[in-house]
Design a protein around this motif. Sequence first.
Motif, PDB file in Angstrom:
ATOM      1  N   PRO A 149       0.829  -1.134  -0.050  1.00  0.00           N
ATOM      2  CA  PRO A 149       0.089   0.076  -0.181  1.00  0.00           C
ATOM      3  C   PRO A 149       0.687   1.171  -0.174  1.00  0.00           C
ATOM      4  N   VAL A 150       0.090   2.344  -0.129  1.00  0.00           N
ATOM      5  CA  VAL A 150       0.802   3.521  -0.542  1.00  0.00           C
ATOM      6  C   VAL A 150       1.649   4.160   0.811  1.00  0.00           C
ATOM      7  N   GLU A 151       1.082   3.720   1.938  1.00  0.00           N
ATOM      8  CA  GLU A 151       1.835   4.185   3.178  1.00  0.00           C
ATOM      9  C   GLU A 151       3.229   3.734   3.027  1.00  0.00           C
ATOM     10  N   ASN A 152       3.854   2.886   2.146  1.00  0.00           N
ATOM     11  CA  ASN A 152       5.214   2.664   2.250  1.00  0.00           C
ATOM     12  C   ASN A 152       5.845   3.696   1.564  1.00  0.00           C
ATOM     13  N   ASN A 153       5.388   4.759   1.026  1.00  0.00           N
ATOM     14  CA  ASN A 153       6.036   5.697   0.597  1.00  0.00           C
ATOM     15  C   ASN A 153       6.735   6.527   1.577  1.00  0.00           C
ATOM     16  N   GLN A 154       6.073   6.336   3.004  1.00  0.00           N
ATOM     17  CA  GLN A 154       6.898   7.089   3.922  1.00  0.00           C
ATOM     18  C   GLN A 154       8.431   6.528   4.041  1.00  0.00           C
ATOM     19  N   TYR A 155       8.495   5.254   3.949  1.00  0.00           N
ATOM     20  CA  TYR A 155       9.915   4.548   4.045  1.00  0.00           C
ATOM     21  C   TYR A 155      10.923   4.794   2.922  1.00  0.00           C
ATOM     22  N   LEU A 156       9.877   4.790   1.708  1.00  0.00           N
ATOM     23  CA  LEU A 156      10.834   5.207   0.365  1.00  0.00           C
ATOM     24  C   LEU A 156      11.417   6.470   0.551  1.00  0.00           C
ATOM     25  N   PHE A 157      10.714   7.531   0.915  1.00  0.00           N
ATOM     26  CA  PHE A 157      11.133   8.860   1.121  1.00  0.00           C
ATOM     27  C   PHE A 157      12.291   8.732   2.129  1.00  0.00           C
ATOM     28  N   GLU A 158      12.276   8.173   3.097  1.00  0.00           N
ATOM     29  CA  GLU A 158      13.382   8.222   4.222  1.00  0.00           C
ATOM     30  C   GLU A 158      14.447   7.536   3.510  1.00  0.00           C
ATOM     31  N   MET A 159      14.327   6.630   2.784  1.00  0.00           N
ATOM     32  CA  MET A 159      15.487   6.007   2.155  1.00  0.00           C
ATOM     33  C   MET A 159      16.227   6.730   1.118  1.00  0.00           C
ATOM     34  N   ILE A 160      15.065   7.472   0.327  1.00  0.00           N
ATOM     35  CA  ILE A 160      15.972   8.279  -0.700  1.00  0.00           C
ATOM     36  C   ILE A 160      16.455   9.608  -0.510  1.00  0.00           C
ATOM     37  N   GLY A 161      16.131  10.202   0.872  1.00  0.00           N
ATOM     38  CA  GLY A 161      16.104  11.549   1.173  1.00  0.00           C
ATOM     39  C   GLY A 161      15.378  12.517   0.994  1.00  0.00           C
ATOM     40  N   GLU A 162      15.692  13.603   1.253  1.00  0.00           N
ATOM     41  CA  GLU A 162      14.970  14.666   0.764  1.00  0.00           C
ATOM     42  C   GLU A 162      14.636  14.669  -0.686  1.00  0.00           C
ATOM     43  N   ALA A 163      13.421  14.807  -0.971  1.00  0.00           N
ATOM     44  CA  ALA A 163      13.131  15.199  -2.472  1.00  0.00           C
ATOM     45  C   ALA A 163      12.845  16.530  -3.005  1.00  0.00           C
ATOM     46  N   SER A 164      12.794  17.287  -1.916  1.00  0.00           N
ATOM     47  CA  SER A 164      12.646  18.891  -2.329  1.00  0.00           C
ATOM     48  C   SER A 164      13.528  19.428  -3.287  1.00  0.00           C
ATOM     49  N   ASP A 165      14.821  18.749  -3.595  1.00  0.00           N
ATOM     50  CA  ASP A 165      15.561  19.242  -4.819  1.00  0.00           C
ATOM     51  C   ASP A 165      15.023  18.931  -6.239  1.00  0.00           C
ATOM     52  N   ILE A 166      14.029  18.148  -6.275  1.00  0.00           N
ATOM     53  CA  ILE A 166      13.088  18.038  -7.571  1.00  0.00           C
ATOM     54  C   ILE A 166      11.666  18.470  -7.220  1.00  0.00           C
ATOM     55  N   GLY A 167      11.496  19.322  -6.158  1.00  0.00           N
ATOM     56  CA  GLY A 167      10.383  19.988  -6.065  1.00  0.00           C
ATOM     57  C   GLY A 167       9.034  18.927  -5.728  1.00  0.00           C
ATOM     58  N   VAL A 168       9.541  17.789  -5.320  1.00  0.00           N
ATOM     59  CA  VAL A 168       8.448  16.679  -4.677  1.00  0.00           C
ATOM     60  C   VAL A 168       8.409  16.499  -3.107  1.00  0.00           C
ATOM     61  N   ALA A 169       7.157  16.500  -2.714  1.00  0.00           N
ATOM     62  CA  ALA A 169       6.910  16.339  -1.227  1.00  0.00           C
ATOM     63  C   ALA A 169       5.901  15.314  -0.961  1.00  0.00           C
ATOM     64  N   LEU A 170       5.941  14.687   0.005  1.00  0.00           N
ATOM     65  CA  LEU A 170       5.077  13.745   0.649  1.00  0.00           C
ATOM     66  C   LEU A 170       4.208  14.187   1.462  1.00  0.00           C
ATOM     67  N   LYS A 171       2.727  13.937   1.298  1.00  0.00           N
ATOM     68  CA  LYS A 171       1.688  14.736   1.980  1.00  0.00           C
ATOM     69  C   LYS A 171       1.235  13.586   2.909  1.00  0.00           C
ATOM     70  N   LYS A 172       0.479  14.064   4.016  1.00  0.00           N
ATOM     71  CA  LYS A 172       0.303  13.433   5.286  1.00  0.00           C
ATOM     72  C   LYS A 172      -0.529  12.118   4.872  1.00  0.00           C
ATOM     73  N   ASP A 173      -1.341  12.050   3.530  1.00  0.00           N
ATOM     74  CA  ASP A 173      -1.906  10.637   3.251  1.00  0.00           C
ATOM     75  C   ASP A 173      -0.962  10.016   2.238  1.00  0.00           C
ATOM     76  N   TYR A 174       0.281  10.127   2.473  1.00  0.00           N
ATOM     77  CA  TYR A 174       1.184   9.421   1.642  1.00  0.00           C
ATOM     78  C   TYR A 174       1.225   9.420   0.220  1.00  0.00           C
ATOM     79  N   PHE A 175       0.125  10.157  -0.364  1.00  0.00           N
ATOM     80  CA  PHE A 175       0.755  10.565  -1.800  1.00  0.00           C
ATOM     81  C   PHE A 175       1.374  11.679  -1.967  1.00  0.00           C
ATOM     82  N   MET A 176       1.727  11.894  -3.268  1.00  0.00           N
ATOM     83  CA  MET A 176       2.939  12.922  -3.400  1.00  0.00           C
ATOM     84  C   MET A 176       2.301  14.325  -4.129  1.00  0.00           C
ATOM     85  N   THR A 177       2.862  15.385  -3.986  1.00  0.00           N
ATOM     86  CA  THR A 177       2.795  16.495  -4.625  1.00  0.00           C
ATOM     87  C   THR A 177       4.292  16.912  -5.406  1.00  0.00           C
TER      88      THR A 177
END
Length: 227
Positions: A149-177
């Motif tokens: 499920p999409v909740e696994n995005n939180q772990y992927l983001f932790e592993m990849i590191g900050e994604a603000s350098d490509i303008g991407v953020a993880l929302k509270k519902d684990y979908f991305m903007t």
Amino acid sequence: MERIVLNPVKIPYDMDKMELLKGLKTDSKNYEMILEIIENTGEMIKPRAILKWCNVEKVEQGSVTLMGQTFISKLLFDKLYNLEKVLLNIVTAGDELDVLKGKYSASVVDIIKYTILIETRKEVKNYISDIFGYNNIAELCPGSLPDWPVENNQYLFEMIGEASDIGVALKKDYFMTPINTVSGILYADDKDFINCRLCKKSCIGRRKPFNESEYLRIFKQNEINEG
Ligand code: SF4
């Protein structure tokens, strides 16, 4: 491990070259609008991506451990059990075209953004093939199937590191903007894998028919054996 930022990703931004648009009839309702937008926004768009190499540290029936993070997933186990390395990734079409909404139909702008995302994903795979020699690259994305499920995005983001350098953020519902952004795991040598084969939903976006025997093999085998 190595983190690679592709910003921007160069894509073929042309009606005749983009998969989703190249067959569009010239007399269709929105053809002229799409053509005009594409002809005038080549300098505006900035599709981008982050890749991060990652060792497959441990595989056990129904789970996989990457960078110390264990994911419970029969699908990941089935696809990654004999691999040593995979690439975590985040790919985005960006939101640069949103300023056109109002001047042009928002749904047409969204179609173009989605098309940019598809082309960007393709170019990222081409990059991996050209630089690292991987072929037949497939991807596993959190939320595509109930098994991971999409909740696994939180772990992927932790592993990849900050994604603000490509303008991407993880929302509270684990979908991305922004909206046209995907995340997941890329791996080699699985030419035929596509989520639709394992998805039971009735969906107009379906790209391949449901494959029941493959579904039972991956998700139900243990239950059948135990039963
Ligand atoms: S059938 Fe539709 S919902 Fe299911 S994986 Fe394919 S595109 Fe996604």
